[in-house]
Design a protein around this motif. Structure first.
Motif, short mmCIF file in Angstrom:
data_model
loop_
_atom_site.label_atom_id
_atom_site.label_comp_id
_atom_site.label_asym_id
_atom_site.label_seq_id
_atom_site.Cartn_x
_atom_site.Cartn_y
_atom_site.Cartn_z
N ASP A 1 0.86 -1.23 -0.05
CA ASP A 1 -0.03 -0.09 -0.03
C ASP A 1 0.89 1.29 0.08
OD1 ASP A 1 -2.44 -1.35 0.08
OD2 ASP A 1 -2.89 -1.08 2.06
N ALA A 2 2.01 1.26 0.40
CA ALA A 2 2.81 2.39 0.60
C ALA A 2 3.03 3.30 -0.74
CB ALA A 2 4.48 1.88 0.61
N PRO A 3 3.21 2.88 -1.89
CA PRO A 3 3.18 3.76 -3.03
C PRO A 3 1.86 4.31 -3.55
CG PRO A 3 3.26 1.57 -3.82
CD PRO A 3 3.48 1.69 -2.42
N LEU A 4 0.92 3.68 -3.02
CA LEU A 4 -0.48 4.33 -3.22
C LEU A 4 -0.94 5.32 -2.09
CD1 LEU A 4 -2.32 0.83 -4.44
CD2 LEU A 4 -1.29 2.61 -6.10
N LYS A 5 -1.04 4.84 -0.96
CA LYS A 5 -1.73 5.64 0.09
C LYS A 5 -0.46 6.50 0.85
CE LYS A 5 -5.03 2.04 1.00
NZ LYS A 5 -5.49 0.98 1.87
N GLY A 6 0.91 6.10 0.83
CA GLY A 6 1.72 7.06 1.37
C GLY A 6 1.77 8.51 0.79
N THR B 1 4.03 14.31 6.70
CA THR B 1 4.69 13.26 7.86
C THR B 1 4.98 12.28 7.01
OG1 THR B 1 4.08 11.81 9.79
CG2 THR B 1 2.47 11.93 7.96
N ASN B 2 5.88 11.62 7.53
CA ASN B 2 6.53 10.11 7.06
C ASN B 2 5.42 9.27 7.26
OD1 ASN B 2 9.69 10.97 6.24
ND2 ASN B 2 9.07 11.66 8.27
N VAL B 3 5.41 8.07 6.40
CA VAL B 3 4.40 7.17 6.72
C VAL B 3 4.97 5.83 6.54
CG1 VAL B 3 2.07 6.40 6.26
CG2 VAL B 3 2.62 8.52 5.54
N ILE C 1 -1.06 10.32 -0.05
CA ILE C 1 -1.99 10.98 0.44
C ILE C 1 -1.85 10.88 1.92
CG2 ILE C 1 -4.61 10.33 0.91
CD1 ILE C 1 -4.46 8.54 -1.82
N LEU C 2 -1.44 10.23 2.57
CA LEU C 2 -1.33 10.19 3.88
C LEU C 2 -0.18 11.44 4.43
CD1 LEU C 2 -1.61 6.49 5.03
CD2 LEU C 2 -3.11 8.31 5.39
N GLU C 3 0.88 11.49 3.58
CA GLU C 3 1.94 12.55 3.84
C GLU C 3 1.26 13.80 4.12
OE1 GLU C 3 5.76 14.65 1.61
OE2 GLU C 3 4.56 12.98 0.45
N VAL C 4 0.08 14.20 3.56
CA VAL C 4 -0.33 15.44 3.55
C VAL C 4 -1.68 15.44 4.30
CG1 VAL C 4 0.60 16.32 1.32
CG2 VAL C 4 -1.35 15.37 1.09
N HIS C 5 -1.80 14.31 5.23
CA HIS C 5 -3.01 14.41 5.94
C HIS C 5 -3.09 15.71 6.92
CE1 HIS C 5 -5.90 13.19 9.03
NE2 HIS C 5 -6.21 12.09 8.19
N PRO C 6 -4.11 16.31 7.04
CA PRO C 6 -4.45 17.71 7.76
C PRO C 6 -4.00 17.57 9.28
CG PRO C 6 -6.49 16.80 6.98
CD PRO C 6 -5.29 16.01 6.48
#
Length: 284
Positions: free
Chosen positions: A176-181, A194-196, A183-188
């Motif tokens: 999931d890292a390349p797909l969700k990383g 953030t690093n994920v 998106i989650l990096e810029v989580h509000p």
């Protein structure tokens, strides 16, 4: 005419860095220069640039420039590279040395063979569960084993600051890292991005894939390995105060997490790659 400067390339588990020794001038580089140096087609090629500046508190002050031009507070693989460079060019074999970073002054212990430094054991400082760069900066409550807002498809996450912010997802598929990383990096919930970490917990350690803030997928991330080990210890999936194996795409790191999270230790290899002279860009 573009300014010419000697550069040094180092890597730790395939996480590669251009080292610039600017202790004499005290002048850091700008975002445009770091992006150019990291460009693997138009520049030198690296995950980041380590600018070494003068320090009254250590042998140098390390500033970590990400590939996108942003600055990271701390980088464990980068710090090992900086330590090897500093020792390689000191003419000495110190038992330990201090390096000033955005996460504080960190004590580093080089490991030697006849040819020089081949690994470094680093005092990474405390892991913080309440910090301005985490969701807890607003709530005052540690974000541990908690649902990630807006992402019901994720397993519970743990937010850890190693100076820089991390969102650790134990038992989330590594694929999931390349797909969700991104998106989650810029989580509000993370004001500085953030690093994920996507983590598989095993009986004798962890396997981790890191989406690194400002870099994307990397071969290794030292602070990410530390944050992952902290999350596993907090979840009582692995023991505190023991050296834990953390396997990343580039290889293995050793991480030790004390029960009080007061001083995380990281141990791993480091290698010199090449040196050269480049003409640094003078304008954007």
């Amino acid at each position: 005419m573009d300014a010419r400067e000697r550069i040094f390339k180092y890597q730790g588990l395939g996480n590669d860095f251009v080292v610039l020794d600017r202790r004499r001038t005290g002048q850091d580089i700008d975002a445009h220069t770091s992006r150019w140096l990291c460009d693997r087609r138009l520049g030198v090629g690296a995950d980041g640039v380590l600018s070494l500046l003068p320090s009254s508190r250590g042998m140098a002050r390390m500033v970590v420039h990400n590939a996108d031009g942003s600055i990271a507070e701390m980088c464990g693989n980068g710090l090992r590279c900086a330590v090897k460079y500093l020792v390689d060019h000191s003419g000495e074999r110190p038992e330990w040395l201090d390096v000033e970073t955005g996460a504080g002054v960190l004590r580093c212990v080089p490991g030697y063979v006849a040819s020089g430094v081949v690994e470094v054991d680093i005092s990474m400082g405390p892991a913080r569960l309440v910090a301005p760069n985490l969701p807890s900066g607003v709530t005052g409550t540690p974000f541990v084993g908690a649902a990630v807002p807006g992402h019901a498809d994720l397993v519970a996450g743990t937010a850890v600051s190693m100076g820089n912010p991390h969102l650790v997802l134990l038992d989330q598929p590594l694929s999931d890292a390349p797909l969700k990383g991104p998106i989650l990096e810029v989580h509000p919930s993370f004001p500085d991005r953030t690093n994920v970490e996507f983590v598989r917990v095993e009986s004798d350690g962890l396997t981790v894939v890191v989406w690194e803030r400002g870099c994307g997928l990397t071969q290794a991330c030292g602070t990410g390995a530390c944050a992952s080990a902290v999350a596993a210890v907090l979840a009582r999936r692995l023991p505190a105060d023991a050296w834990l194996r953390v396997t990343l795409p580039g290889g293995d790191l050793g991480i030790q997490v004390p029960a009080d999270l007061s001083d995380i230790r990281l141990r791993g290899p480091v290698a010199f790659v090449f040196e050269g002279v480049v003409a640094l860009p003078t304008g954007q």
